[in-house]
Design a protein around this motif. Structure first.
Motif, mmCIF file in Angstrom:
data_model
loop_
_atom_site.group_PDB
_atom_site.id
_atom_site.type_symbol
_atom_site.label_atom_id
_atom_site.label_comp_id
_atom_site.label_asym_id
_atom_site.label_seq_id
_atom_site.Cartn_x
_atom_site.Cartn_y
_atom_site.Cartn_z
ATOM 1 N N PRO A 1 0.812 -1.224 0.000
ATOM 2 C CA PRO A 1 0.000 0.000 0.000
ATOM 3 C C PRO A 1 0.845 1.275 0.000
ATOM 4 C CG PRO A 1 -0.864 -1.580 1.565
ATOM 5 C CD PRO A 1 0.447 -2.121 1.112
ATOM 6 N N GLU B 1 -5.147 5.004 1.461
ATOM 7 C CA GLU B 1 -4.305 3.845 1.189
ATOM 8 C C GLU B 1 -4.605 3.352 -0.225
ATOM 9 O OE1 GLU B 1 -3.350 0.659 4.242
ATOM 10 O OE2 GLU B 1 -4.639 -0.457 2.863
ATOM 11 N N ILE C 1 -3.556 0.875 -3.549
ATOM 12 C CA ILE C 1 -2.869 -0.334 -4.010
ATOM 13 C C ILE C 1 -2.538 -0.151 -5.488
ATOM 14 C CG2 ILE C 1 -2.983 -2.828 -4.336
ATOM 15 C CD1 ILE C 1 -2.921 -1.982 -1.419
#
Length: 466
Positions: free
Chosen positions: A246, A253, A255
């Motif tokens: 992350p 956050e 990805i």
């Protein structure tokens, strides 16, 4: 130049006036005789502290051990003048980058009496140049090497394969859907993400590997001394896992995944551009198969990459006017006479030489480049007729017409304009079509043939380009 005399008015002027340059005299052995105030400021020695000492005290200890001071005097004595740049030391041990000019001083008989030395502290200039060089070779956002530096480092790595047989790997890392970050959070957030990912990659690769930014969302990794494809794939997997960790941006956050293409070679003759293109092709295969994965370049991708290269070269060949027109006589066997000429295109490839139509016509058809190529053949054939004053020549010029040209709604207009601009009588132009062109779309072909026939040109059926 007369030998410098201590106590002379010139000596006094140097001592009192010049502060930007260290100017001093040496005897023939390299011992200091005179010293100006500029030398005192730059080198931090007072007159009484330095006169009589050997000028090698200004050099780094390893340069003294290597004999550089004596070599400099010897070169100046032979050539008359020596200009050099390098590190020098002050009395307190601090270093500075110096521009040094040493001039041999001889009398009217040519006998060497000593040397005149002029030294400038150019440390700031060197620092500015280094900054400019760094900016030219590094990405302004991440500080990573840029494309120019990466290609040069890859070139050096490939050349080392000649001396030390091994394997070099290039990893093409494309950040998946990275544009969404820029669009949703702004380019500043995107830059922060790139910096964070660049730092991660530098931490997970091996010492000696190079991480670079090619631009946009593309990162590159150069790995030397890999043992083979599995080893390179292991490094790529480690990078992919690192990217997937992350990233915190604006208290969110995120990805991020990467599609990574890997290409390896043990052949020092491989060009950097080809190895990068192979890694690029493997990266696109990773994207096609779902993104967020690693793909190794293979022979199937090679043919695809070669095809892409050929497409680019064909387009460049048209732009650079690399095509040539040859005229094949058309013989009437019943009369044994030449009744016309057929215009045949040839590609004068800068690397492969003169190429026949069967080596490029199919690719031109598939890419649509056959249309501008066919138009060029038509125009050039008619221009050639005009250049050679064939106005009264009863023989015709035959030009092939492709399926793609027939599909163009303005084919008749192109032919009419070419005839007008080149003052070619319509009856002297024969357009040849293949049977497959006529059968591909019979209704369309009939319409086109009628339009062309109305211009007064001749029509014939033949095999295109051969």
């Amino acid at each position: 130049m007369a030998w410098f005399r201590p106590g002379h008015e010139w000596d006094k002027w140097l001592m009192e006036s010049v502060t930007d340059y260290a100017i001093f005299m040496l005897d023939s052995e390299g011992y200091i005789l005179t010293w100006n105030c500029g030398a005192e400021l730059i080198k931090d020695y007072r007159f009484e502290e330095i006169v009589g000492r050997h000028f090698s005290c200004f050099y780094l200890s390893n340069d003294v051990e290597a004999g550089r001071p004596d070599s400099a005097l010897a070169a100046a004595a032979v050539e008359g003048r020596l200009e050099d740049e390098g590190w020098r030391v002050r009395q307190d041990g601090t270093r500075y980058w110096a521009n040094v000019v040493i001039t041999a001083v001889r009398d009217e008989r040519g006998r060497l009496h000593g040397f005149a030395c002029v030294t400038r502290d150019v440390s700031e200039r060197r620092q500015r140049l280094q900054q400019l060089e760094h900016q030219a070779l590094h990405d302004s956002v991440t500080g990573l090497p840029n494309r120019i530096l990466f290609v040069e480092l890859l070139r050096q790595a490939l050349s080392r394969l000649e001396r030390c047989p091994n394997t070099v790997a290039v990893l093409f890392v494309d950040l998946d859907r990275f544009k969404n970050i820029n669009d949703s959070l702004g380019h500043e957030a995107g830059d922060q993400a790139l910096c964070a990912l660049g730092d991660r990659l530098e931490r997970v690769v091996r010492p000696g590997d190079t991480v670079a930014r090619f631009g946009g969302d593309e990162l590159m990794v150069l790995c030397e001394d890999v043992t083979g494809a599995p080893h390179a794939a292991t490094i790529a997997d480690r990078i992919a896992r690192s990217v997937r960790s992350p990233v915190i941006l604006q208290n969110r956050e995120l990805i991020i995944t990467a599609s990574i293409g890997v290409a390896i070679t043990a052949d020092p003759a491989t060009s950097p551009e080809h190895l990068i293109a192979d890694a690029d092709a493997a990266m696109y295969r990773a994207k096609e198969r779902g993104r967020g994965r690693v793909e190794l370049f293979d022979s199937a991708m090679r043919s695809r990459a070669d095809r892409l290269d050929n497409e680019v070269r064909l387009a460049q060949g048209l732009e650079r006017e690399e095509f040539r027109l040859f005229f094949q006589p058309v013989i009437d066997l019943s009369q044994g006479a030449t009744v016309g000429y057929e215009a045949l295109a040839r590609w004068e490839h800068p690397e492969r030489g003169l190429l026949l139509p069967e080596e490029f016509i199919e690719l031109a058809e598939e890419t649509g480049l056959i249309v501008p190529l066919g138009t060029w053949v038509l125009e050039e054939a008619c221009r050639d007729r005009m250049r050679h004053s064939y106005a009264e020549d009863p023989r015709t010029i035959s030009v092939n017409v492709s399926l793609s040209q027939v599909a163009q709604p303005d084919l008749a207009e192109v032919v009419a304009r070419t005839l007008s601009e080149t003052r070619t009588p319509p009856s002297k132009l024969c357009l040849e079509l293949t049977e497959s062109v006529l059968m591909a779309d019979a209704d369309k072909a009939v319409t086109v043939l009628e339009d062309l026939k109305s211009l007064g040109v001749k029509l014939a059926v033949d095999d295109f380009g051969t």
